[in-house]
Design a protein around this motif. Structure first.
Motif, PDB file in Angstrom:
ATOM      1  N   MET A 123      57.676  50.216  46.899  1.00 42.89           N
ATOM      2  CA  MET A 123      59.013  49.680  46.868  1.00 42.89           C
ATOM      3  C   MET A 123      59.225  48.731  48.038  1.00 42.89           C
ATOM      4  SD  MET A 123      62.675  51.626  46.694  1.00 42.89           S
ATOM      5  CE  MET A 123      62.807  52.235  48.372  1.00 42.89           C
ATOM      6  N   ALA A 124      58.778  49.081  49.209  1.00 46.54           N
ATOM      7  CA  ALA A 124      58.998  48.246  50.383  1.00 46.54           C
ATOM      8  C   ALA A 124      58.314  46.889  50.260  1.00 46.54           C
ATOM      9  CB  ALA A 124      58.504  48.972  51.634  1.00 46.54           C
ATOM     10  N   ASP A 125      57.295  46.802  49.411  1.00 46.07           N
ATOM     11  CA  ASP A 125      56.585  45.537  49.252  1.00 46.07           C
ATOM     12  C   ASP A 125      57.446  44.440  48.636  1.00 46.07           C
ATOM     13  OD1 ASP A 125      54.370  46.731  50.314  1.00 46.07           O
ATOM     14  OD2 ASP A 125      53.395  47.072  48.385  1.00 46.07           O
ATOM     15  N   TYR A 126      58.420  44.808  47.816  1.00 49.36           N
ATOM     16  CA  TYR A 126      59.233  43.786  47.167  1.00 49.36           C
ATOM     17  C   TYR A 126      60.724  43.930  47.435  1.00 49.36           C
ATOM     18  CZ  TYR A 126      60.251  47.320  43.614  1.00 49.36           C
ATOM     19  OH  TYR A 126      60.661  48.447  42.975  1.00 49.36           O
ATOM     20  N   PHE A 127      61.173  45.052  47.954  1.00 49.96           N
ATOM     21  CA  PHE A 127      62.595  45.291  48.168  1.00 49.96           C
ATOM     22  C   PHE A 127      62.962  45.046  49.628  1.00 49.96           C
ATOM     23  CE2 PHE A 127      65.950  48.335  49.418  1.00 49.96           C
ATOM     24  CZ  PHE A 127      66.989  47.835  48.654  1.00 49.96           C
ATOM     25  N   ASP A 128      63.843  44.114  49.848  1.00 42.83           N
ATOM     26  CA  ASP A 128      64.348  43.844  51.195  1.00 42.83           C
ATOM     27  C   ASP A 128      65.856  43.661  51.083  1.00 42.83           C
ATOM     28  OD1 ASP A 128      65.243  42.598  53.612  1.00 42.83           O
ATOM     29  OD2 ASP A 128      63.182  41.950  54.001  1.00 42.83           O
ATOM     30  N   ARG A 129      66.585  44.673  51.476  1.00 46.15           N
ATOM     31  CA  ARG A 129      68.035  44.728  51.312  1.00 46.15           C
ATOM     32  C   ARG A 129      68.721  43.463  51.830  1.00 46.15           C
ATOM     33  NH1 ARG A 129      69.696  49.646  54.042  1.00 46.15           N
ATOM     34  NH2 ARG A 129      69.369  50.726  52.095  1.00 46.15           N
ATOM     35  N   THR A 130      68.292  42.948  52.947  1.00 45.79           N
ATOM     36  CA  THR A 130      68.946  41.786  53.562  1.00 45.79           C
ATOM     37  C   THR A 130      68.410  40.468  53.020  1.00 45.79           C
ATOM     38  OG1 THR A 130      69.235  43.085  55.578  1.00 45.79           O
ATOM     39  CG2 THR A 130      69.506  40.707  55.762  1.00 45.79           C
ATOM     40  N   GLU A 131      67.125  40.301  53.028  1.00 50.01           N
ATOM     41  CA  GLU A 131      66.516  39.029  52.647  1.00 50.01           C
ATOM     42  C   GLU A 131      66.700  38.692  51.166  1.00 50.01           C
ATOM     43  OE1 GLU A 131      64.974  36.594  54.615  1.00 50.01           O
ATOM     44  OE2 GLU A 131      65.947  37.793  56.178  1.00 50.01           O
ATOM     45  N   ASP A 132      66.649  39.698  50.319  1.00 50.31           N
ATOM     46  CA  ASP A 132      66.732  39.441  48.877  1.00 50.31           C
ATOM     47  C   ASP A 132      68.075  38.849  48.461  1.00 50.31           C
ATOM     48  OD1 ASP A 132      64.189  40.421  48.798  1.00 50.31           O
ATOM     49  OD2 ASP A 132      64.702  42.280  47.765  1.00 50.31           O
ATOM     50  N   ARG A 133      69.118  39.117  49.219  1.00 55.14           N
ATOM     51  CA  ARG A 133      70.442  38.565  48.902  1.00 55.14           C
ATOM     52  C   ARG A 133      70.446  37.036  48.963  1.00 55.14           C
ATOM     53  NH1 ARG A 133      74.503  42.526  48.922  1.00 55.14           N
ATOM     54  NH2 ARG A 133      73.793  44.482  49.801  1.00 55.14           N
ATOM     55  N   LYS A 134      69.526  36.479  49.706  1.00 55.59           N
ATOM     56  CA  LYS A 134      69.456  35.020  49.829  1.00 55.59           C
ATOM     57  C   LYS A 134      69.197  34.349  48.483  1.00 55.59           C
ATOM     58  CE  LYS A 134      67.820  35.022  54.599  1.00 55.59           C
ATOM     59  NZ  LYS A 134      66.687  34.687  55.484  1.00 55.59           N
ATOM     60  N   TYR A 135      68.550  35.062  47.571  1.00 56.04           N
ATOM     61  CA  TYR A 135      68.217  34.483  46.273  1.00 56.04           C
ATOM     62  C   TYR A 135      69.425  34.343  45.353  1.00 56.04           C
ATOM     63  CZ  TYR A 135      63.428  34.819  47.780  1.00 56.04           C
ATOM     64  OH  TYR A 135      62.264  34.671  48.483  1.00 56.04           O
ATOM     65  N   THR A 136      70.549  34.904  45.764  1.00 54.10           N
ATOM     66  CA  THR A 136      71.794  34.688  45.020  1.00 54.10           C
ATOM     67  C   THR A 136      72.123  33.200  44.996  1.00 54.10           C
ATOM     68  OG1 THR A 136      72.580  36.880  45.625  1.00 54.10           O
ATOM     69  CG2 THR A 136      74.251  35.311  44.896  1.00 54.10           C
ATOM     70  N   ALA A 137      71.633  32.459  45.968  1.00 56.79           N
ATOM     71  CA  ALA A 137      71.867  31.009  46.021  1.00 56.79           C
ATOM     72  C   ALA A 137      71.371  30.312  44.757  1.00 56.79           C
ATOM     73  CB  ALA A 137      71.198  30.411  47.255  1.00 56.79           C
ATOM     74  N   VAL A 138      70.319  30.831  44.149  1.00 54.32           N
ATOM     75  CA  VAL A 138      69.809  30.239  42.911  1.00 54.32           C
ATOM     76  C   VAL A 138      70.860  30.376  41.811  1.00 54.32           C
ATOM     77  CG1 VAL A 138      68.007  30.307  41.153  1.00 54.32           C
ATOM     78  CG2 VAL A 138      67.416  30.691  43.565  1.00 54.32           C
ATOM     79  N   TYR A 139      71.450  31.549  41.689  1.00 61.21           N
ATOM     80  CA  TYR A 139      72.527  31.735  40.704  1.00 61.21           C
ATOM     81  C   TYR A 139      73.697  30.803  40.997  1.00 61.21           C
ATOM     82  CZ  TYR A 139      70.486  36.135  38.960  1.00 61.21           C
ATOM     83  OH  TYR A 139      69.681  37.085  38.396  1.00 61.21           O
ATOM     84  N   LYS A 140      74.057  30.712  42.274  1.00 58.08           N
ATOM     85  CA  LYS A 140      75.185  29.854  42.656  1.00 58.08           C
ATOM     86  C   LYS A 140      74.919  28.399  42.287  1.00 58.08           C
ATOM     87  CE  LYS A 140      77.000  32.622  46.444  1.00 58.08           C
ATOM     88  NZ  LYS A 140      77.183  32.727  47.891  1.00 58.08           N
ATOM     89  N   LYS A 141      73.679  27.957  42.445  1.00 53.43           N
ATOM     90  CA  LYS A 141      73.319  26.571  42.155  1.00 53.43           C
ATOM     91  C   LYS A 141      73.175  26.329  40.655  1.00 53.43           C
ATOM     92  CE  LYS A 141      69.664  23.192  42.835  1.00 53.43           C
ATOM     93  NZ  LYS A 141      68.266  23.213  42.452  1.00 53.43           N
ATOM     94  N   GLU A 142      72.472  27.218  39.974  1.00 54.80           N
ATOM     95  CA  GLU A 142      72.099  26.975  38.584  1.00 54.80           C
ATOM     96  C   GLU A 142      73.139  27.429  37.561  1.00 54.80           C
ATOM     97  OE1 GLU A 142      69.563  25.137  37.849  1.00 54.80           O
ATOM     98  OE2 GLU A 142      68.726  25.060  39.869  1.00 54.80           O
ATOM     99  N   THR A 143      73.807  28.540  37.833  1.00 54.85           N
ATOM    100  CA  THR A 143      74.753  29.101  36.853  1.00 54.85           C
ATOM    101  C   THR A 143      75.999  29.657  37.546  1.00 54.85           C
ATOM    102  OG1 THR A 143      73.521  31.182  36.946  1.00 54.85           O
ATOM    103  CG2 THR A 143      72.993  29.674  35.122  1.00 54.85           C
TER     104      THR A 143
END
Length: 113
Positions: free
Chosen positions: A1-21
């Protein structure tokens, strides 16, 4: 789980939703906020969070387990209630396996009436 789950860093990818949809993100956020608003619902927030936790465990979404376990505790849920929610999820998953296992008998054609 720790290999792909990062509570803080993963939130940054919300920017893709904000930009695209952005329209869909806005609609989803409004919907989610309505479901989990503190007041004005028949089911108290603590129980909605415990339901969300059980569903999260059932769907095995680590992000949802993280958020809803913490939210449940913030609304007053105890470790005992978290444990029972986890067991509810476990029972539902096991029951699904049991019930769908019957389809193997039905669909295999091996079962004779």
């Amino acid at each position: 789980m720790a290999d792909y789950f990062d509570r803080t860093e993963d939130r940054k990818y919300t920017a893709v939703y904000k930009k695209e949809t952005p329209d869909i993100l806005t609609a989803f956020t409004a919907f989610d906020n309505a479901v989990f608003q503190a007041e004005g619902r028949e089911i108290p927030l603590k129980y909605r969070e415990l339901i969300a936790l059980a569903v999260s465990i059932t769907t095995q979404c680590v992000y949802c387990i993280d958020a809803h376990s913490q939210n449940a505790v913030k609304t007053g849920a105890t470790e005992g209630e978290l444990a029972e929610a986890a067991w509810v999820a476990t029972a539902i998953r096991a029951g699904g396996g049991y019930a769908h296992g019957r389809l193997a008998f039905k669909l295999s054609g091996a079962h004779q009436h």
